[in-house]
Design an enzyme around this catalytic site. Structure first.
Site, PDB file in Angstrom:
ATOM      1  CG  HIS A 335    -140.933 -32.982 -39.628  1.00  0.00           C
ATOM      2  ND1 HIS A 335    -140.907 -34.040 -39.087  1.00  0.00           N
ATOM      3  CD2 HIS A 335    -141.753 -32.292 -39.082  1.00  0.00           C
ATOM      4  CE1 HIS A 335    -141.671 -34.173 -38.159  1.00  0.00           C
ATOM      5  NE2 HIS A 335    -142.322 -32.992 -38.137  1.00  0.00           N
ATOM      6  CE  LYS A 522    -135.493 -46.221 -45.738  1.00  0.00           C
ATOM      7  NZ  LYS A 522    -135.578 -45.533 -44.496  1.00  0.00           N
ATOM      8  NE  ARG A 523    -143.630 -41.188 -50.973  1.00  0.00           N
ATOM      9  CZ  ARG A 523    -144.489 -40.260 -51.072  1.00  0.00           C
ATOM     10  NH1 ARG A 523    -145.479 -40.179 -50.377  1.00  0.00           N
ATOM     11  NH2 ARG A 523    -144.309 -39.567 -52.312  1.00  0.00           N
ATOM     12  CE  LYS A 528    -137.335 -41.004 -47.208  1.00  0.00           C
ATOM     13  NZ  LYS A 528    -137.165 -41.566 -45.880  1.00  0.00           N
ATOM     14  CB  THR A 630    -140.354 -43.272 -37.668  1.00  0.00           C
ATOM     15  OG1 THR A 630    -140.843 -43.031 -38.637  1.00  0.00           O
ATOM     16  CG2 THR A 630    -140.258 -41.931 -36.906  1.00  0.00           C
ATOM     17  CE  LYS A 634    -142.877 -47.052 -38.399  1.00  0.00           C
ATOM     18  NZ  LYS A 634    -143.266 -46.354 -39.710  1.00  0.00           N
TER      19      LYS A 634
HETATM   20  C1  LIG Z   1    -142.767 -45.627 -40.950  1.00  0.00           C
HETATM   21  C2  LIG Z   1    -143.248 -45.213 -42.188  1.00  0.00           C
HETATM   22  C3  LIG Z   1    -142.637 -44.494 -42.837  1.00  0.00           C
HETATM   23  C4  LIG Z   1    -141.497 -43.947 -42.591  1.00  0.00           C
HETATM   24  O1  LIG Z   1    -140.148 -44.714 -42.972  1.00  0.00           O
HETATM   25  P1  LIG Z   1    -138.778 -44.027 -42.836  1.00  0.00           P
HETATM   26  O2  LIG Z   1    -137.934 -45.319 -43.187  1.00  0.00           O
HETATM   27  O3  LIG Z   1    -138.406 -43.479 -41.531  1.00  0.00           O
HETATM   28  O4  LIG Z   1    -138.616 -43.048 -44.054  1.00  0.00           O
HETATM   29  C5  LIG Z   1    -143.089 -44.304 -44.248  1.00  0.00           C
HETATM   30  N1  LIG Z   1    -144.214 -44.869 -44.445  1.00  0.00           N
HETATM   31  C6  LIG Z   1    -144.976 -45.908 -43.902  1.00  0.00           C
HETATM   32  C7  LIG Z   1    -146.367 -46.554 -44.109  1.00  0.00           C
HETATM   33  C8  LIG Z   1    -144.442 -46.002 -42.472  1.00  0.00           C
HETATM   34  O5  LIG Z   1    -145.143 -46.920 -41.699  1.00  0.00           O
END
Ligand SMILES: *Cc1c(COP(=O)(O)O)cnc(C)c1O
Length: 792
Positions: A335, A522-523, A528, A630, A634
């Site tokens: 990952h 995101k985190r 990032k 991911t 979304k």
């Molecule tokens: C989808 C999701 C992530 C991942 O987000 P990225 O933008 O791909 O880092 C992190 N936290 C939550 C709660 C999510 O639903």
């Protein structure tokens, strides 16, 4: 279930569980009573599905994280019962949504990796694949975040406190786990994984650590109260918390004990089930014919030596026989290529957990080295591949050696693995490496979270697209249909109003639903580059203040992000964004144009409100660093346009939806590789007035880090010339101007509403590839070699 029967059951549950009735019970109690009915309602399908799996080849998904979120709403939707129960409850004057929000998120994961595991489980059930999940039932999920004076604060997340109606404790299938100095019991809690309208219910089995004789009566009687429960606590500690560190990992021994705990329990479970199916003559030679295990990252790699241990010590196979089984069962998903995330354990830590496991790992290494010597590999080359080197166990190497298939999670990521990070392994085993680009489940991330868009698409396309997301492509037929485009924007507006209300209620900020919702959730991690986004906002602040711009559309910048509690600079960036937020929102000139929101405690449930409300999706990682992402998918599915670097799955999103329909920007991996050694961010600082103005803010009185020196740390990390470490490691300043320009383009584009709507539609229409149904089908066909069970 008929309505009358439901009412009886509902009242009976309320009374039996809480001694209450419809009028006296709280919403939370109603949520629990209702959920228990739904659990009963799926019990038969659950049993039938489990029975069918007994006769087929099965796949198992081992993951330290499952970021599930809430279950009630999604299970109802997948069972096709959402409308029915919404109606019945309405007649009782109960809003089903009020009950759904009573549920605590099961936040048994950090971010993308854990959410991927949850999406995969759901897709496998929806496609009727025999996939069982194995993980840990942490008593405390990921911490809850709140802000105090703009600083991140963490509190525990005791998610099962007021019952967990979605788990079934299966005491009778408990396992014994043996450590060097401790023996504990692993009790399985099974969660149903409901397929989409197909009567399939797969299982997610999460293990909880306990200790039967952990209470010492004698000690208690001798007034040694703490000591009397010491063993009990020591056992329960093993599954007490999800380690919230995305990259940094303290508490080494406990953490490794936790990993070994769920690996050992799961391996024992699978072997026990296999033996049950062959009561007369168990033949382990065929084990790999019937079972395949996916290791989600290196956290479950202890399953490999554990499998060897059980087969040799308990089942009396020889090393050769055991290795023949083990080396045909496992697959491994990588990952990340961030070096600090590559899991390594010192030999003494592994020995402290289980000396036998360390023996086995050492023997795997010894035999591997001897094979390589036989191939006339040089010492250097062998050193590069060793599993145990310098008294350290390399978990990725153990996984790669043992695995049948190894996969990256987006095309660019797999290429980087093959050509750089794992090059010496790829040279040795080229055929093991495959790509499986991540995906997301459209059930949770569209049907459930954006019902209005879902219904509108169905109006246009009919029902078929719902079980085959590639059919969304037909939306392209409407790309010039003005009424369709208008309706699309109207739906977006409604979702923005929904988020606006949440923001007002939880953050007490008024935002304008007609402004551009530009969102980064995101985190929090330096790679990032939330910092780049914040710098852009600050630059915009100065431009507005100094009349350098006029007549720009209104913009709302929304953040959501948790930082690992021990990650100082990530917390500094959170504080910085909150300071920029106050600066902007409190300035009566600037706040006419822009507002900034930082949502507290971003999690799956908040995501369900956020993704559908976005106009712009911020995916701005340093090229080469984000394995896939991911969140980007979304946003795309919900019609946001991506402003993003050529990184992870962004590249594939641009390819499918069209670069023209998104906003790619920034240096590519190749460019960064070519300048890495000569890059000097200090030059940008002195040559570019905008960059200087923004960076100097960190040291100015305009914002305040309350004496924490956090802002000085950020400043130094970018342009301190005396530093001994690499400056601006994530190329924030390098990409700053590109990012500014692309944002100007975004504003221009937004002023043409029709064009924007068309671009949005093109993103939705080309989402198909990013459904986790596609991903799971690829895993099933190319890695696991499993087939769907026939329909019940
Ligand atoms: C989808 C999701 C992530 C991942 O987000 P990225 O933008 O791909 O880092 C992190 N936290 C939550 C709660 C999510 O639903």
């Amino acid at each position: 279930m008929e309505k009358e029967e439901f009412l009886l059951q509902f009242e009976k549950n309320l009374f039996n569980l809480f001694g209450k009735d419809l009028h006296t019970s709280t919403k939370k109690e109603k949520y629990i009573a209702f959920s228990k009915i739904i659990m009963n309602e799926l019990a038969e399908d659950w049993k039938k599905t489990s029975d069918k799996h007994k006769n087929s080849r099965n796949a198992y998904y081992f993951s330290a994280e499952f970021l599930i979120g809430r279950s009630l709403g999604n299970n109802l939707l997948n069972m096709g019962l959402d409308e029915k129960y919404s109606q019945i409850l309405k007649e009782l004057d109960i809003d089903i949504n009020d009950l759904e929000i009573q549920e605590e998120d099961a936040a048994l994961g950090n971010g993308g990796l854990g959410r991927l595991a949850a999406c995969f489980m759901e897709s496998a059930a929806s496609l009727d694949y025999p996939l069982t999940g194995y993980g840990v039932r942490y008593r405390q999920g990921l911490f809850k975040q709140y802000f105090h004076n703009g600083f991140q604060m963490e509190v525990g997340d005791n998610w099962t406190l007021d019952k967990d109606p979605w788990s079934r404790r299966v005491e009778s299938e408990s396992k014994i786990i043996r450590y060097k100095n401790q023996v504990v019991k692993a009790v399985p809690y099974d969660m149903p994984v409901v397929g989409y309208k197909n009567h399939v219910v797969n299982t997610l089995r999460l293990w909880q650590a306990e200790c039967d004789d952990g209470f010492d009566f004698q000690k208690f009687n001798n007034f040694q109260y703490d000591d009397s429960v010491k063993e009990k606590n020591r056992a329960e500690d093993i599954t007490r918390v999800l380690y919230p560190n995305d990259i940094q990992r303290p508490g080494k021994v406990l953490r490794l004990k936790q990993q070994y705990f769920f690996c050992s329990a799961s391996i024992q479970d699978i072997i026990e089930k296999y033996e049950k199916n062959f009561p007369n003559d168990v033949n382990f030679e065929d084990f790999a014919k019937y079972n395949t295990i996916q290791l989600n990252d290196t956290h479950p790699v202890m399953a490999i030596p554990e499998m060897m241990r059980v087969l040799m010590d308990d089942k009396k196979l020889s090393w050769k026989q055991a290795w023949n089984v083990t080396s045909n069962v496992f697959n491994y998903t990588n990952h990340t290529i961030l070096q600090e995330a590559m899991e390594k354990w010192s030999v003494d830590v592994v020995e402290e957990v289980s000396p036998r496991i360390m023996d086995i790992i050492a023997e795997i290494d010894r035999r591997f080295v001897s094979d390589l010597v036989g191939l006339y590999y040089s010492v250097d080359r062998i050193d590069n591949l060793r599993i145990v080197k310098d008294n350290t166990v390399n978990m990725a190497h153990l996984a790669i050696l043992t695995a049948v298939k190894i996969n990256g999670v987006a095309k660019i990521h797999t290429e980087i693995l093959k050509n750089e990070t794992l090059k010496s392994w790829h040279d040795l085993y080229p055929d093991k490496f495959v790509n499986k680009t991540n995906g997301i489940t459209p059930r949770r991330w569209l049907f459930y979270s954006n019902p209005e868009l879902t219904n509108f698409i169905t109006e246009l396309l009919g029902e078929d697209w719902k079980t085959d997301l590639t059919k969304l492509k037909e939306l392209e037929n409407f790309q010039d249909d003005e009424s369709v485009l208008e309706k699309l924007m109207e739906i977006k507006l409604h979702n923005k109003i929904r988020l606006k209300k949440y923001i007002k209620e939880h953050e007490n900020i008024d935002v304008d639903e007609n402004s551009i919702f530009d969102i980064q959730v995101k985190r929090l991690h330096e790679y990032k580059r939330q910092l780049l986004n914040a710098f852009h906002i600050l630059n915009l602040y100065y431009k507005i203040k100094n009349n350098e711009v006029s007549d720009i559309p209104k913009q709302t910048y929304i953040f959501g992000a948790k930082a690992a509690p021990g990650y100082f600079r990530a917390k500094a960036i959170i504080k910085f964004i909150n300071e920029v937020k106050n600066l902007v929102n409190n300035d009566d000139v600037v706040n006419k144009y822009i507002k900034v929101v930082f949502l507290e405690n971003f999690n799956v449930s908040i995501g369900e409100l956020v993704y559908p409300a976005a106009d712009v999706s911020e995916q701005i990682s340093t090229a080469g660093k984000e394995a896939s992402g991911t969140g980007n998918m979304k946003f795309m599915l919900n019609g946001a346009l991506t402003v993003g670097t050529y990184d992870g799955a962004n590249i594939e999103i641009f390819n499918h939806a069209g670069e023209d329909n998104n906003f790619p920007f920034g240096a590519t991996v190749d460019v960064l590789n070519s300048i890495r050694d000569t890059y000097n961010p200090v030059e940008y600082y002195y040559k570019d007035e905008n960059i200087k103005r923004v960076l100097d803010t960190l040291l100015s009185d305009l914002i305040n880090d309350s004496g924490s020196f956090m802002f000085l740390d950020i400043y130094n990390s970018l342009v301190n010339r005396d530093s001994s470490f690499k400056l601006d490691e994530y190329f924030v300043l390098k990409d700053f101007n590109d990012y500014e320009q692309i944002h100007e383009k975004i504003l221009q584009t937004y002023s043409d509403k029709k064009k924007w709507a068309k671009m949005s539609l093109m993103n939705i229409a080309n989402f198909g590839e990013f459904s986790s149904d596609r991903t799971i089908k690829e895993y099933a066909e190319e890695i696991w070699r499993i087939v769907p069970n026939e329909k019940i």
